[in-house]
Each structure stands twice: as C-alpha cells, then as structure tokens.
Design an enzyme around this catalytic site. Structure first.
Site, PDB file in Angstrom:
ATOM      1  N   GLN A 104       0.842  -1.198   0.000  1.00 36.54           N
ATOM      2  CA  GLN A 104       0.000   0.000   0.000  1.00 36.54           C
ATOM      3  C   GLN A 104       0.877   1.248   0.000  1.00 36.54           C
ATOM      4  O   GLN A 104       0.377   2.357  -0.067  1.00 36.54           O
ATOM      5  CB  GLN A 104      -0.894  -0.003   1.243  1.00 36.54           C
ATOM      6  CG  GLN A 104      -1.831  -1.197   1.284  1.00 36.54           C
ATOM      7  CD  GLN A 104      -2.432  -1.389   2.671  1.00 36.54           C
ATOM      8  OE1 GLN A 104      -3.400  -0.735   3.040  1.00 36.54           O
ATOM      9  NE2 GLN A 104      -1.861  -2.274   3.445  1.00 36.54           N
ATOM     10  N   ILE A 106       3.511   4.155  -1.117  1.00 37.50           N
ATOM     11  CA  ILE A 106       3.720   4.931  -2.348  1.00 37.50           C
ATOM     12  C   ILE A 106       5.168   5.408  -2.437  1.00 37.50           C
ATOM     13  O   ILE A 106       5.511   6.183  -3.312  1.00 37.50           O
ATOM     14  CB  ILE A 106       2.754   6.146  -2.380  1.00 37.50           C
ATOM     15  CG1 ILE A 106       2.943   7.025  -1.123  1.00 37.50           C
ATOM     16  CG2 ILE A 106       1.311   5.666  -2.468  1.00 37.50           C
ATOM     17  CD1 ILE A 106       2.154   8.324  -1.164  1.00 37.50           C
ATOM     18  N   ASP A 107       6.013   4.950  -1.508  1.00 32.13           N
ATOM     19  CA  ASP A 107       7.371   5.478  -1.398  1.00 32.13           C
ATOM     20  C   ASP A 107       8.374   4.845  -2.364  1.00 32.13           C
ATOM     21  O   ASP A 107       9.525   5.300  -2.452  1.00 32.13           O
ATOM     22  CB  ASP A 107       7.890   5.339   0.043  1.00 32.13           C
ATOM     23  CG  ASP A 107       7.821   3.904   0.557  1.00 32.13           C
ATOM     24  OD1 ASP A 107       8.039   2.966  -0.223  1.00 32.13           O
ATOM     25  OD2 ASP A 107       7.558   3.727   1.769  1.00 32.13           O
ATOM     26  N   HIS A 122      -1.438   1.569  -4.290  1.00 34.98           N
ATOM     27  CA  HIS A 122      -1.804   2.986  -4.197  1.00 34.98           C
ATOM     28  C   HIS A 122      -0.893   3.882  -5.023  1.00 34.98           C
ATOM     29  O   HIS A 122      -0.841   5.082  -4.798  1.00 34.98           O
ATOM     30  CB  HIS A 122      -1.821   3.427  -2.717  1.00 34.98           C
ATOM     31  CG  HIS A 122      -2.877   2.715  -1.929  1.00 34.98           C
ATOM     32  ND1 HIS A 122      -2.841   2.575  -0.559  1.00 34.98           N
ATOM     33  CD2 HIS A 122      -4.003   2.071  -2.333  1.00 34.98           C
ATOM     34  CE1 HIS A 122      -3.896   1.882  -0.158  1.00 34.98           C
ATOM     35  NE2 HIS A 122      -4.611   1.558  -1.211  1.00 34.98           N
ATOM     36  N   CYS A 130       0.869  14.233 -16.730  1.00 35.46           N
ATOM     37  CA  CYS A 130       0.113  15.432 -17.081  1.00 35.46           C
ATOM     38  C   CYS A 130      -1.355  15.032 -17.243  1.00 35.46           C
ATOM     39  O   CYS A 130      -1.670  14.064 -17.939  1.00 35.46           O
ATOM     40  CB  CYS A 130       0.640  16.033 -18.382  1.00 35.46           C
ATOM     41  SG  CYS A 130      -0.445  17.317 -19.045  1.00 35.46           S
ATOM     42  N   CYS A 133      -2.139  15.856 -21.376  1.00 36.05           N
ATOM     43  CA  CYS A 133      -1.526  15.117 -22.494  1.00 36.05           C
ATOM     44  C   CYS A 133      -0.903  13.802 -22.045  1.00 36.05           C
ATOM     45  O   CYS A 133      -0.339  13.070 -22.844  1.00 36.05           O
ATOM     46  CB  CYS A 133      -0.489  15.972 -23.217  1.00 36.05           C
ATOM     47  SG  CYS A 133       1.064  16.148 -22.307  1.00 36.05           S
ATOM     48  N   SER A 193      -2.359  -1.442   9.179  1.00 28.98           N
ATOM     49  CA  SER A 193      -3.510  -1.476  10.090  1.00 28.98           C
ATOM     50  C   SER A 193      -4.685  -2.188   9.427  1.00 28.98           C
ATOM     51  O   SER A 193      -5.693  -2.442  10.071  1.00 28.98           O
ATOM     52  CB  SER A 193      -3.920  -0.054  10.464  1.00 28.98           C
ATOM     53  OG  SER A 193      -4.304   0.665   9.294  1.00 28.98           O
ATOM     54  N   ASN A 215       3.185  -7.067  13.120  1.00 34.62           N
ATOM     55  CA  ASN A 215       2.749  -5.674  13.322  1.00 34.62           C
ATOM     56  C   ASN A 215       2.947  -5.320  14.794  1.00 34.62           C
ATOM     57  O   ASN A 215       2.907  -6.198  15.652  1.00 34.62           O
ATOM     58  CB  ASN A 215       1.266  -5.526  12.945  1.00 34.62           C
ATOM     59  CG  ASN A 215       0.933  -4.130  12.457  1.00 34.62           C
ATOM     60  OD1 ASN A 215       1.465  -3.687  11.432  1.00 34.62           O
ATOM     61  ND2 ASN A 215       0.088  -3.415  13.167  1.00 34.62           N
TER      62      ASN A 215
HETATM   63  P1  NAD Z   1      -1.357   2.671   8.622  1.00 31.75           P
HETATM   64  O1  NAD Z   1      -0.634   3.897   9.038  1.00 31.75           O
HETATM   65  O2  NAD Z   1      -2.838   2.679   8.637  1.00 31.75           O
HETATM   66  O3  NAD Z   1      -0.901   1.441   9.545  1.00 31.75           O
HETATM   67  C1  NAD Z   1       0.437   1.168   9.812  1.00 31.75           C
HETATM   68  C2  NAD Z   1       0.474   0.022  10.824  1.00 31.75           C
HETATM   69  O4  NAD Z   1       1.816  -0.390  10.971  1.00 31.75           O
HETATM   70  C3  NAD Z   1      -0.038   0.417  12.195  1.00 31.75           C
HETATM   71  O5  NAD Z   1      -0.786  -0.654  12.733  1.00 31.75           O
HETATM   72  C4  NAD Z   1       1.260   0.626  12.989  1.00 31.75           C
HETATM   73  O6  NAD Z   1       1.076   0.408  14.371  1.00 31.75           O
HETATM   74  C5  NAD Z   1       2.160  -0.396  12.349  1.00 31.75           C
HETATM   75  N1  NAD Z   1       3.588  -0.062  12.404  1.00 31.75           N
HETATM   76  C6  NAD Z   1       4.182   1.142  12.227  1.00 31.75           C
HETATM   77  N2  NAD Z   1       5.520   1.033  12.254  1.00 31.75           N
HETATM   78  C7  NAD Z   1       5.775  -0.281  12.467  1.00 31.75           C
HETATM   79  C8  NAD Z   1       6.972  -1.030  12.596  1.00 31.75           C
HETATM   80  N3  NAD Z   1       8.183  -0.449  12.475  1.00 31.75           N
HETATM   81  N4  NAD Z   1       6.880  -2.370  12.826  1.00 31.75           N
HETATM   82  C9  NAD Z   1       5.649  -2.974  12.955  1.00 31.75           C
HETATM   83  N5  NAD Z   1       4.495  -2.302  12.826  1.00 31.75           N
HETATM   84  C10 NAD Z   1       4.550  -0.981  12.571  1.00 31.75           C
HETATM   85  O7  NAD Z   1      -0.786   2.287   7.199  1.00 31.75           O
HETATM   86  P2  NAD Z   1      -1.379   1.341   6.076  1.00 31.75           P
HETATM   87  O8  NAD Z   1      -2.129   0.219   6.669  1.00 31.75           O
HETATM   88  O9  NAD Z   1      -0.313   1.115   5.094  1.00 31.75           O
HETATM   89  O10 NAD Z   1      -2.487   2.247   5.371  1.00 31.75           O
HETATM   90  C11 NAD Z   1      -2.747   3.248   4.929  1.00 31.75           C
HETATM   91  C12 NAD Z   1      -2.298   4.190   3.857  1.00 31.75           C
HETATM   92  O11 NAD Z   1      -1.141   4.854   4.213  1.00 31.75           O
HETATM   93  C13 NAD Z   1      -2.025   3.600   2.535  1.00 31.75           C
HETATM   94  O12 NAD Z   1      -2.976   4.103   1.683  1.00 31.75           O
HETATM   95  C14 NAD Z   1      -0.648   4.149   2.131  1.00 31.75           C
HETATM   96  O13 NAD Z   1      -0.673   4.563   0.795  1.00 31.75           O
HETATM   97  C15 NAD Z   1      -0.461   5.303   3.043  1.00 31.75           C
HETATM   98  N6  NAD Z   1       0.898   5.655   3.495  1.00 31.75           N
HETATM   99  C16 NAD Z   1       2.015   5.240   2.845  1.00 31.75           C
HETATM  100  C17 NAD Z   1       3.262   5.570   3.321  1.00 31.75           C
HETATM  101  C18 NAD Z   1       4.480   5.121   2.565  1.00 31.75           C
HETATM  102  O14 NAD Z   1       4.447   5.016   1.353  1.00 31.75           O
HETATM  103  N7  NAD Z   1       5.565   4.789   3.257  1.00 31.75           N
HETATM  104  C19 NAD Z   1       3.392   6.315   4.496  1.00 31.75           C
HETATM  105  C20 NAD Z   1       2.215   6.736   5.153  1.00 31.75           C
HETATM  106  C21 NAD Z   1       0.971   6.386   4.640  1.00 31.75           C
HETATM  107 ZN    ZN Z   2       0.837  17.940 -20.886  1.00 39.60          ZN
END
Ligand code: NAD
Ligand code: ZN
Length: 249
Positions: A104, A106-107, A122, A130, A133, A193, A215
């Site tokens: 999930q 986007i990094d 995601h 763009c 275009c 989560s 988690n």
């Molecule tokens: P979320 O923030 O809803 O849940 C993250 C879960 O991971 C939580 O339960 C948290 O307690 C747990 N957690 C955090 N750090 C941890 C670690 N080091 N070890 C174990 N558990 C850990 O994130 P999600 O479920 O991915 O959902 C939501 C949205 O967040 C997605 O749509 C995503 O695109 C976006 N998002 C992405 C990034 C990224 O690309 N790195 C960052 C923030 C949010």
């Molecule tokens: Zn363009």
C-alpha cells in the site's frame, strides 16, 4: 519473541511461494511516518485540516495549491533508503521463494531495494502524469517546481500517480495482486492497520497454508493468522535473515 522468530524462520524455510503484503509500517524504519501508528500523521492536523481531507480527490481538484504544499512537505521522502525489511525481501526474490510484494506504500522503496514483482496498490510518488496530455514525469518534477506543477509540453497540471481517497486503484494492479495472493503458499502481512479498502479485503483471496502477521499493534487479520508476531517489521525480518543484518537498520 525468539520462539515466534524461530517459527517464522521455519515457515520461510518450508515455503516455496511467499507473498509479502505490506503497509506504511514497513517504511517507518526508513524514517517515513505511517498514518495510524503511534507517531502517525493522523495524530496531527495541518492548517486545521486532517490528512484524510488533504489526500482526497475532491480536495485535490478544489485546492490543488494546498494539496501540493502538504504533499511536498509530508508525503515525499527522497532521502529515505530501503531498510532491512526491504533488503531481505529483495534477497528472497533472488532466491525465488518470494512470488511478489503487494504494497500500500507509495514510497517506491521496494523497487529501489531491487524487487521487480511489486504491486503498488496505491501508486508511487516516482510516477507523475500530465492530466491533459499524459506526459510522464519523475519525482524531480514535483520536487523541482513550486505551487502546482505544470507540464512542459502543454501547461496541464501534473498529477502524482497516487491513489487519493475517493479514487479507485488501478484494476490491473489489483487483479495481479489478487492472483499472487491466491496462488501463494505463505502470506506475510506486515506493517499495516488493514483499515484501507480494497487492500484489506484482498486477504480473502488467500487459500494457502500459512498466514503470518507482523505488526506492532493488533490487526483485523490476527484472528485468522497461524502466526502473529507483535514487533518491529525491520527488526523481525532482520532476525530471520541474519545475513542481511550487517547492512544496517
Ligand atoms: P497505517 O498507518 O494505517 O498502519 C500502519 C500500521 O503499521 C499500524 O498498525 C502501525 O502500528 C504499524 N507499524 C508502524 N511502524 C511499524 C513497525 N516499524 N513495525 C511494525 N508495525 C509498525 O498504514 P497502512 O495500513 O499502510 O495504510 C494506509 C495508507 O497509508 C495507505 O494508503 C498508504 O498509501 C499510506 N501511506 C504510505 C506511506 C508510505 O508510502 N511509506 C506512508 C504513510 C501512509
Ligand atoms: Zn501535458
């Protein structure tokens, strides 16, 4: 904890087709905050607005300047590097025990770590298009511009390929991810989560032998998991793959 690590190590040894299903918690060890964890962005407000409002499609179209201000300040982390979890998964793909990563995030860190079979549900901050275009731009377009980024060719608004609230994820990415999940023998769900759809419901496609959850807090998948490890994703992945530990966090 160490008993659970031993069990996970055995699971990995016995598996031939692992799928790793991850979320923002996979990248917190790289310095990128998650949304709902203890230090998550959802615990804060920005100019009186919540991240859910700022990252919704309707907000993007109504207030693109504010969207890009938030997006550049809080969603882009070009300095972040893959951590142990990303590197171990790259090694598993090379050893051909990992079928794919469904993320999930986007990094773009799984691709930067070297994994090829990555389903970015995601989208990715490294892809921008763009809206008029369809010209492609990399992350540098967003980083190197101010305000609303504009297309060099036609002046249209350049939009990140990131699924905003209210938008549907790419159906081919979802279909590919569901196929991998339904064909794997072990599914490892980590750092999520499981509160965002359709990602959360995609676990229903799993019919393999072993479901593992890593988690730091309870998740909705714990009840049906064969193994639940409450801990840090990067640390746990490093523990089961000692050879990768020397590479850092
Ligand atoms: P979320 O923030 O809803 O849940 C993250 C879960 O991971 C939580 O339960 C948290 O307690 C747990 N957690 C955090 N750090 C941890 C670690 N080091 N070890 C174990 N558990 C850990 O994130 P999600 O479920 O991915 O959902 C939501 C949205 O967040 C997605 O749509 C995503 O695109 C976006 N998002 C992405 C990034 C990224 O690309 N790195 C960052 C923030 C949010
Ligand atoms: Zn363009």
């Amino acid at each position: 904890m160490s008993e659970a690590i031993g069990r996970l190590r055995r699971v990995v040894e016995q598996s031939k087709r692992i799928v790793f299903f991850g979320g923002a918690g996979v990248s917190t060890a790289s310095g990128i905050p998650d949304f709902r964890g203890a230090e998550g962005l959802y615990r804060r407000e920005f100019e009186g607005l919540t991240p859910e409002m700022l990252l919704s499609a309707s907000f993007f179209y109504l207030h693109p300047e504010v969207f890009f201000r938030f997006y550049r300040a809080h969603m882009l982390h070009p300095e972040a590097k893959p951590n142990t979890a990303h590197r171990v998964l790259c090694e598993w793909e090379k050893r051909d025990i990992l079928r794919g990563i469904v993320t999930q995030n986007i990094d773009g860190l799984h691709r930067r770590a070297g994994n090829r079979r990555v389903y970015e549900l995601h989208g990715s901050v490294y892809e921008n298009y763009c809206m008029d275009c369809n010209a492609f731009y990399g992350l540098e377009k967003i980083l190197g511009s101010e305000g609303i980024p504009r297309c060099d060719r036609c002046g249209g608004v350049v939009k990140p390929w990131v699924v905003l609230y209210g938008e549907a994820p790419d159906k081919y990415t979802v279909m590919g991810a569901c196929r991998e999940i339904s064909n794997c023998d072990t599914l490892i769900v980590a750092g999520t989560s499981l509160s965002v759809e359709p990602a959360a419901s995609m676990l229903d496609y799993f019919h393999g032998k072993r479901l593992v959850v890593i988690n730091d807090e309870p998740t909705p998948a714990d009840a049906r998991a064969d193994l639940v490890i409450r801990g840090d994703v990067a640390a746990v992945m490093g523990e089961i793959q000692p050879a990768s530990r020397e590479n850092g966090a």
